[in-house]
Design a protein around this motif. Structure first.
Motif, short mmCIF file in Angstrom:
data_model
loop_
_atom_site.label_atom_id
_atom_site.label_comp_id
_atom_site.label_asym_id
_atom_site.label_seq_id
_atom_site.Cartn_x
_atom_site.Cartn_y
_atom_site.Cartn_z
N TRP A 26 0.83 -1.19 0.00
CA TRP A 26 0.00 0.00 0.00
C TRP A 26 0.87 1.25 0.00
N SER A 57 2.52 1.68 -3.50
CA SER A 57 1.58 2.10 -4.54
C SER A 57 1.10 3.54 -4.31
N ARG A 58 0.85 3.93 -3.05
CA ARG A 58 0.41 5.30 -2.77
C ARG A 58 1.51 6.31 -3.07
N VAL A 94 3.75 6.08 -5.39
CA VAL A 94 3.80 6.24 -6.84
C VAL A 94 2.57 6.99 -7.34
N LEU A 95 1.39 6.62 -6.89
CA LEU A 95 0.17 7.26 -7.38
C LEU A 95 0.08 8.73 -7.00
N GLU A 96 0.47 9.05 -5.79
CA GLU A 96 0.38 10.43 -5.32
C GLU A 96 1.63 11.25 -5.61
N GLN A 97 2.69 10.57 -6.09
CA GLN A 97 3.97 11.22 -6.38
C GLN A 97 4.48 12.01 -5.18
#
Length: 193
Positions: free
Chosen positions: A84, A87-88, A90-93
């Motif tokens: 988690w 992935s967060r 990367v997704l939120e940069q």
């Protein structure tokens, strides 16, 4: 010529119906016997004894299995927290940290307005919190090539590019069984040993 015709005798037809209930048979003394409809006391006691023996054998095995399931659930919770956080990030940069506290068994993901190296509690926000199961201890946490951290929470950094610090965590149950989670920082792959 005379023909003799025998006198007519009456015959009763006896038919047997297989599904018809049978009449109660009579014993030699003439009393009726009732059909057997119940279990004897010995049969009931025998079944109770078999059930008790099966219970005595299976209960310890189930208890060991339950201990093992708590260890596996805690290991999966740690792996989920790692995935988690990665992935967060990367997704939120944005940079995130996974904080593991061996003393309390608490794992939390922190995000902040500043760099992940900043330890100022005012600049961080807790995003997700999990704890290991009751009876499970975090025996050892290693980050990179550093020796195991003895006390206090351990912080693992996650970058916006998906990389993290390589780390390994050993989880131990009350019977001494251990599971190790080793995470490769570049690939992000978690291996359970």
């Amino acid at each position: 010529m005379s023909i003799n015709i025998p006198a007519r005798t009456t015959r009763t037809a006896t038919t047997s119906i297989p599904w018809a209930p049978r009449a109660a048979s009579r014993s030699r003394t003439g009393s009726r016997r009732r059909p057997r409809r119940a279990f004897s006391l010995i049969e009931v006691l025998l079944v109770v004894a078999i059930v008790m023996i099966a219970g005595v054998v299976t209960v310890p095995m189930m208890a060991r299995s339950f201990e093992g399931s708590r260890l596996r659930m805690s290991t999966r919770a740690l792996v989920r927290m790692h995935r988690w956080a990665r992935s967060r990030a990367v997704l939120e940069q944005r940079a995130l940290r996974l904080e593991i506290d061996p003393e309390t068994g608490r794992m939390q993901i922190l995000t902040g307005r500043s760099a992940p190296e900043d330890d100022d509690p005012r600049s961080t926000a807790v995003r997700r919190v999990r704890s290991v199961e009751e009876g499970i201890d975090i025996a050892e946490v290693r980050v990179g090539d550093d020796p195991a951290v003895e006390d206090g929470p351990v912080r693992i950094r996650y970058t916006p590019g998906g990389r993290c610090d390589s780390f390994s965590v050993i989880l131990r149950d009350s019977e001494g069984h251990e599971m190790t989670v080793a995470v490769d920082g570049v690939a992000g792959k978690a291996v359970i040993e």
